[in-house]
Design an enzyme around this catalytic site. Structure first.
Site, mmCIF file in Angstrom:
data_model
loop_
_atom_site.group_PDB
_atom_site.id
_atom_site.type_symbol
_atom_site.label_atom_id
_atom_site.label_comp_id
_atom_site.label_asym_id
_atom_site.label_seq_id
_atom_site.Cartn_x
_atom_site.Cartn_y
_atom_site.Cartn_z
ATOM 1 N N PHE A 1 6.943 2.145 -4.040
ATOM 2 C CA PHE A 1 8.346 2.360 -3.662
ATOM 3 C C PHE A 1 8.883 3.741 -4.036
ATOM 4 O O PHE A 1 9.931 4.143 -3.562
ATOM 5 C CB PHE A 1 9.269 1.274 -4.255
ATOM 6 N N TYR B 1 2.938 4.751 0.701
ATOM 7 C CA TYR B 1 3.572 5.371 1.865
ATOM 8 C C TYR B 1 2.541 6.257 2.556
ATOM 9 O O TYR B 1 1.722 6.908 1.909
ATOM 10 C CB TYR B 1 4.750 6.239 1.440
ATOM 11 N N ASP C 1 0.851 -1.195 0.000
ATOM 12 C CA ASP C 1 0.000 0.000 0.000
ATOM 13 C C ASP C 1 0.884 1.241 0.000
ATOM 14 O O ASP C 1 2.098 1.146 0.201
ATOM 15 C CB ASP C 1 -1.002 -0.021 1.160
ATOM 16 N N HIS D 1 11.412 -9.171 0.848
ATOM 17 C CA HIS D 1 11.090 -7.753 0.687
ATOM 18 C C HIS D 1 12.316 -6.904 1.045
ATOM 19 O O HIS D 1 13.102 -7.284 1.923
ATOM 20 C CB HIS D 1 9.909 -7.389 1.594
#
Length: 274
Positions: free
Chosen positions: A125, A114, A112, A234
């Site tokens: 990202f 930031y 989701d 991740h």
């Protein structure tokens, strides 16, 4: 490659003020599909922004006629009335604006947006110019340097990747300020799953990049006999020790070259400009 277009000036699902009643004529509904193939939108429920590429409109317009979409519209509208929601309304669909479906090469999946001020702008990202690098992005840059010898830039604006055909998609497209995953389970996942299926339906080879357990839950939506999956831990600081050394960028480019596609130029401009 896909270039960002000026956001639509018509009412959308994510406007701060949502009209209670639909206009007499739905001016936001594009002609990507013949009208007879889609029922009209319910009163008060907006469709997708009309400035999205026709390839995405054709694939995703049917989702706006499903019951969950109306519920999602109401939820996001109420959230924007009562809280600060990221990204800004005009940026929610940027991942689709920059990377048309019929020109995609790579799908990079996040969870989701930031949830800090000024960060999210619709690409997973990525952060706006002038915003400090989040920890996961710092780790992505570190691996990019190790993998391809590309030194990190000072900004975190990843639009140049998106313009080359990298769909940088979060599973949820909005979030409440300071509350990670606050818009999970409200309908976004159904919409973005439909987007993943649309990418999977492409006849050419697409590289799906799945970092972390959440992203890898989407594996059933992908046909590995036709596409390439690059998966690893991740880049979050919580799992960085398993992310470093996985060489995702060289793997992506090797897969693209094997498919006869031009590889991604992962070098970012030294200066970021919106």
């Amino acid at each position: 490659m896909g270039k960002k277009k000026k956001p639509a000036e018509t009412a959308s699902l994510f406007d701060e003020e949502q009209a209670a009643v639909a206009p007499a004529a739905d001016k936001t509904e594009p002609a990507a599909l013949p009208p007879e193939e889609l029922p009209p939108l319910p009163a008060g429920v907006p469709g997708l922004p009309p400035d999205l590429d026709p390839s995405w409109l054709a694939a995703l317009n049917p989702e706006t006629r499903k019951p969950y979409w109306a519920d999602l519209a109401k939820f996001v509208s109420e959230e924007r009335k009562n809280f600060t929601v990221f990204p800004p309304a005009a940026d929610v669909f940027n991942a689709f604006r920059y990377a048309p479906l019929d020109k995609l090469k790579v799908l990079l999946l996040g969870q989701d947006p930031y949830h800090g001020p000024g960060q999210a702008h619709g690409l997973c990202f990525s952060v706006r110019p002038g915003v400090a690098l989040p920890p996961s992005l710092r780790n992505i840059y570190r691996e990019l340097d190790t993998d391809l010898g590309i030194p990190p830039v000072k900004h975190g604006y990843l639009v140049s990747w998106a313009k080359q055909g990298v769909l940088m998609l979060n599973a949820c497209l909005t979030v409440r300020r300071g509350a990670a995953n606050s818009h999970a389970g409200k309908g976004w996942e159904k919409f973005t799953d439909a987007a993943i299926r649309a990418v999977n339906d492409q006849k050419r080879t697409i590289v799906f990049v799945l970092w972390g357990g959440y992203a890898q839950k989407k594996l059933p939506l992908i046909d590995p006999s036709r596409h390439v999956v690059v998966k690893s831990a991740h880049p979050s600081p919580f799992s960085e020790h398993n992310f470093f050394g996985t060489k995702p960028f060289s793997k992506i480019n090797a897969a693209l070259e094997a498919a006869g596609e031009t590889p991604i130029d992962w070098r970012l401009p030294e200066k970021a400009e919106e």
